[in-house]
Design a protein around this motif. Sequence first.
Motif, PDB file in Angstrom:
ATOM      1  N   THR A   1      39.230 -12.832 126.319  1.00 54.01           N
ATOM      2  CA  THR A   1      39.147 -11.405 126.611  1.00 54.01           C
ATOM      3  C   THR A   1      39.454 -10.647 125.334  1.00 54.01           C
ATOM      4  O   THR A   1      40.071 -11.190 124.426  1.00 54.01           O
ATOM      5  N   GLN A   2      39.020  -9.413 125.276  1.00 51.49           N
ATOM      6  CA  GLN A   2      39.454  -8.567 124.174  1.00 51.49           C
ATOM      7  C   GLN A   2      40.939  -8.268 124.379  1.00 51.49           C
ATOM      8  O   GLN A   2      41.382  -7.998 125.497  1.00 51.49           O
ATOM      9  N   ILE A   3      41.701  -8.298 123.302  1.00 47.81           N
ATOM     10  CA  ILE A   3      43.144  -8.070 123.387  1.00 47.81           C
ATOM     11  C   ILE A   3      43.455  -6.724 124.047  1.00 47.81           C
ATOM     12  O   ILE A   3      44.397  -6.598 124.842  1.00 47.81           O
ATOM     13  N   GLU A   4      42.646  -5.714 123.753  1.00 42.45           N
ATOM     14  CA  GLU A   4      42.900  -4.370 124.286  1.00 42.45           C
ATOM     15  C   GLU A   4      42.891  -4.338 125.814  1.00 42.45           C
ATOM     16  O   GLU A   4      43.488  -3.454 126.434  1.00 42.45           O
ATOM     17  N   CYS A   5      42.211  -5.305 126.444  1.00 45.40           N
ATOM     18  CA  CYS A   5      42.064  -5.307 127.901  1.00 45.40           C
ATOM     19  C   CYS A   5      43.062  -6.221 128.602  1.00 45.40           C
ATOM     20  O   CYS A   5      43.042  -6.322 129.835  1.00 45.40           O
ATOM     21  N   LEU A   6      43.927  -6.884 127.841  1.00 45.94           N
ATOM     22  CA  LEU A   6      44.775  -7.908 128.427  1.00 45.94           C
ATOM     23  C   LEU A   6      45.652  -7.376 129.553  1.00 45.94           C
ATOM     24  O   LEU A   6      45.752  -7.994 130.617  1.00 45.94           O
ATOM     25  N   LEU A   7      46.315  -6.252 129.337  1.00 40.79           N
ATOM     26  CA  LEU A   7      47.233  -5.733 130.348  1.00 40.79           C
ATOM     27  C   LEU A   7      46.499  -5.429 131.657  1.00 40.79           C
ATOM     28  O   LEU A   7      46.985  -5.744 132.746  1.00 40.79           O
ATOM     29  N   GLU A   8      45.325  -4.799 131.558  1.00 44.64           N
ATOM     30  CA  GLU A   8      44.540  -4.487 132.750  1.00 44.64           C
ATOM     31  C   GLU A   8      44.080  -5.758 133.448  1.00 44.64           C
ATOM     32  O   GLU A   8      44.079  -5.844 134.681  1.00 44.64           O
ATOM     33  N   ASN A   9      43.683  -6.767 132.655  1.00 43.83           N
ATOM     34  CA  ASN A   9      43.227  -8.022 133.244  1.00 43.83           C
ATOM     35  C   ASN A   9      44.351  -8.742 133.980  1.00 43.83           C
ATOM     36  O   ASN A   9      44.149  -9.306 135.053  1.00 43.83           O
ATOM     37  N   LEU A  10      45.542  -8.733 133.396  1.00 44.62           N
ATOM     38  CA  LEU A  10      46.675  -9.395 134.039  1.00 44.62           C
ATOM     39  C   LEU A  10      47.028  -8.727 135.367  1.00 44.62           C
ATOM     40  O   LEU A  10      47.513  -9.374 136.288  1.00 44.62           O
ATOM     41  N   LYS A  11      46.757  -7.425 135.446  1.00 49.40           N
ATOM     42  CA  LYS A  11      47.038  -6.695 136.686  1.00 49.40           C
ATOM     43  C   LYS A  11      45.837  -6.719 137.632  1.00 49.40           C
ATOM     44  O   LYS A  11      45.877  -6.106 138.701  1.00 49.40           O
ATOM     45  N   MET A  12      44.756  -7.412 137.215  1.00 49.65           N
ATOM     46  CA  MET A  12      43.523  -7.522 138.012  1.00 49.65           C
ATOM     47  C   MET A  12      42.892  -6.152 138.269  1.00 49.65           C
ATOM     48  O   MET A  12      42.248  -5.918 139.285  1.00 49.65           O
ATOM     49  N   LYS A  13      43.084  -5.216 137.340  1.00 53.55           N
ATOM     50  CA  LYS A  13      42.541  -3.875 137.524  1.00 53.55           C
ATOM     51  C   LYS A  13      41.244  -3.659 136.755  1.00 53.55           C
ATOM     52  O   LYS A  13      40.458  -2.781 137.090  1.00 53.55           O
ATOM     53  N   LYS A  14      41.034  -4.437 135.702  1.00 54.42           N
ATOM     54  CA  LYS A  14      39.860  -4.220 134.858  1.00 54.42           C
ATOM     55  C   LYS A  14      39.426  -5.560 134.289  1.00 54.42           C
ATOM     56  O   LYS A  14      40.161  -6.184 133.540  1.00 54.42           O
ATOM     57  N   LEU A  15      38.212  -5.995 134.657  1.00 55.25           N
ATOM     58  CA  LEU A  15      37.784  -7.335 134.271  1.00 55.25           C
ATOM     59  C   LEU A  15      36.537  -7.323 133.384  1.00 55.25           C
ATOM     60  O   LEU A  15      36.006  -8.376 133.076  1.00 55.25           O
ATOM     61  N   ASN A  16      36.085  -6.145 132.954  1.00 51.75           N
ATOM     62  CA  ASN A  16      34.826  -6.105 132.213  1.00 51.75           C
ATOM     63  C   ASN A  16      34.957  -6.578 130.774  1.00 51.75           C
ATOM     64  O   ASN A  16      33.972  -6.648 130.060  1.00 51.75           O
ATOM     65  N   CYS A  17      36.170  -6.918 130.303  1.00 54.09           N
ATOM     66  CA  CYS A  17      36.334  -7.424 128.946  1.00 54.09           C
ATOM     67  C   CYS A  17      36.412  -8.950 128.914  1.00 54.09           C
ATOM     68  O   CYS A  17      36.576  -9.530 127.846  1.00 54.09           O
ATOM     69  N   LEU A  18      36.349  -9.588 130.076  1.00 57.96           N
ATOM     70  CA  LEU A  18      36.391 -11.054 130.082  1.00 57.96           C
ATOM     71  C   LEU A  18      35.102 -11.602 129.503  1.00 57.96           C
ATOM     72  O   LEU A  18      34.046 -11.002 129.606  1.00 57.96           O
ATOM     73  N   MET A  19      35.207 -12.801 128.900  1.00 61.07           N
ATOM     74  CA  MET A  19      34.072 -13.339 128.166  1.00 61.07           C
ATOM     75  C   MET A  19      33.731 -14.745 128.599  1.00 61.07           C
ATOM     76  O   MET A  19      34.574 -15.483 129.105  1.00 61.07           O
ATOM     77  N   ILE A  20      32.489 -15.131 128.383  1.00 58.74           N
ATOM     78  CA  ILE A  20      32.037 -16.478 128.695  1.00 58.74           C
ATOM     79  C   ILE A  20      32.856 -17.491 127.900  1.00 58.74           C
ATOM     80  O   ILE A  20      33.120 -17.305 126.722  1.00 58.74           O
ATOM     81  N   GLY A  21      33.230 -18.559 128.548  1.00 64.24           N
ATOM     82  CA  GLY A  21      33.997 -19.601 127.867  1.00 64.24           C
ATOM     83  C   GLY A  21      35.466 -19.560 128.210  1.00 64.24           C
ATOM     84  O   GLY A  21      36.216 -20.429 127.803  1.00 64.24           O
ATOM     85  N   GLY A  22      35.899 -18.604 128.991  1.00 63.85           N
ATOM     86  CA  GLY A  22      37.310 -18.512 129.336  1.00 63.85           C
ATOM     87  C   GLY A  22      37.523 -18.197 130.799  1.00 63.85           C
ATOM     88  O   GLY A  22      38.285 -17.315 131.156  1.00 63.85           O
ATOM     89  N   ASN A  23      36.814 -18.910 131.701  1.00 62.55           N
ATOM     90  CA  ASN A  23      36.947 -18.663 133.133  1.00 62.55           C
ATOM     91  C   ASN A  23      36.673 -17.201 133.473  1.00 62.55           C
ATOM     92  O   ASN A  23      37.359 -16.591 134.285  1.00 62.55           O
ATOM     93  N   TYR A  24      35.654 -16.646 132.861  1.00 64.56           N
ATOM     94  CA  TYR A  24      35.394 -15.222 133.025  1.00 64.56           C
ATOM     95  C   TYR A  24      34.979 -14.866 134.449  1.00 64.56           C
ATOM     96  O   TYR A  24      35.090 -13.717 134.862  1.00 64.56           O
ATOM     97  N   LYS A  25      34.521 -15.843 135.237  1.00 67.77           N
ATOM     98  CA  LYS A  25      34.137 -15.559 136.609  1.00 67.77           C
ATOM     99  C   LYS A  25      35.327 -15.581 137.560  1.00 67.77           C
ATOM    100  O   LYS A  25      35.235 -15.122 138.679  1.00 67.77           O
ATOM    101  N   ASN A  26      36.420 -16.153 137.117  1.00 66.90           N
ATOM    102  CA  ASN A  26      37.577 -16.267 137.997  1.00 66.90           C
ATOM    103  C   ASN A  26      38.837 -15.948 137.205  1.00 66.90           C
ATOM    104  O   ASN A  26      39.467 -16.837 136.641  1.00 66.90           O
ATOM    105  N   ASN A  27      39.186 -14.681 137.174  1.00 65.51           N
ATOM    106  CA  ASN A  27      40.340 -14.268 136.390  1.00 65.51           C
ATOM    107  C   ASN A  27      41.635 -14.845 136.949  1.00 65.51           C
ATOM    108  O   ASN A  27      42.641 -14.912 136.245  1.00 65.51           O
TER     109      ASN A  27
END
Length: 218
Positions: free
Chosen positions: A32-58
């Motif tokens: 993921t882009q570092i800037e999106c990490l906090l949102e991703n951890l809270k499951m609020k914003k997933l559009n920065c996830l990338m292929i190769g890192g379980n991007y379909k299943n946060n």
Amino acid sequence: MFIGNSFGQDILISLNFSQKINQDFDLRIYRTQIECLLENLKMKKLNCLMIGGNYKNNKINILNYKRAEIIVLSTKWSNKDIKKLKDIIEILKEDKKEIIIIGQKPFWKISFSGTLLDILIYKNYKFEKDIINKSPQIYYNKISKISKFYNEKLENISKKNSISFLDPFKLFCEIENKTCPVLTDNKKKIYWDYGHSTIEGLKYFSKIIDKQNWFNLN
């Protein structure tokens, strides 16, 4: 656990090729882009996830994050990443994670789908052998200035927060000689574009990691 984009993944793959590191660590990546990490951890914003890192299943990313003892922030850094870094560090410390920041690895600004070496040879094809011999010096001199700028900022942030900082310039270049290797010992290309390494290049850097003990966490 590595957190970052394809630049961070390059370093992780080199570590996996290392004869020393992969015996001591179970290395995984949360792409993921570092800037999106906090949102991703809270499951609020997933559009920065990338292929190769379980991007379909946060949820898998979060499970790996919770299990991880060490978090390595390694990416192609941006101003947005650095602006969010203070808050990210606070959360990681609250979660009792050991934090490592890997600075910006060298990259080159080129308006071409290949490498800087391809451009140099294309423009000077009659002097190909001479260009190849001079290319390590040329590569060093043409490193994007933003790479060095981000490294200074990240090292200062690391010091202020008592966080381990690893300088990728020491891995990807020979600073004293002012050169950056372009070909492996077997004359294989190390880069395939403006900054991403080939598999042969990643294997080449894994040997340097072992030789320098670059990923020393002590």
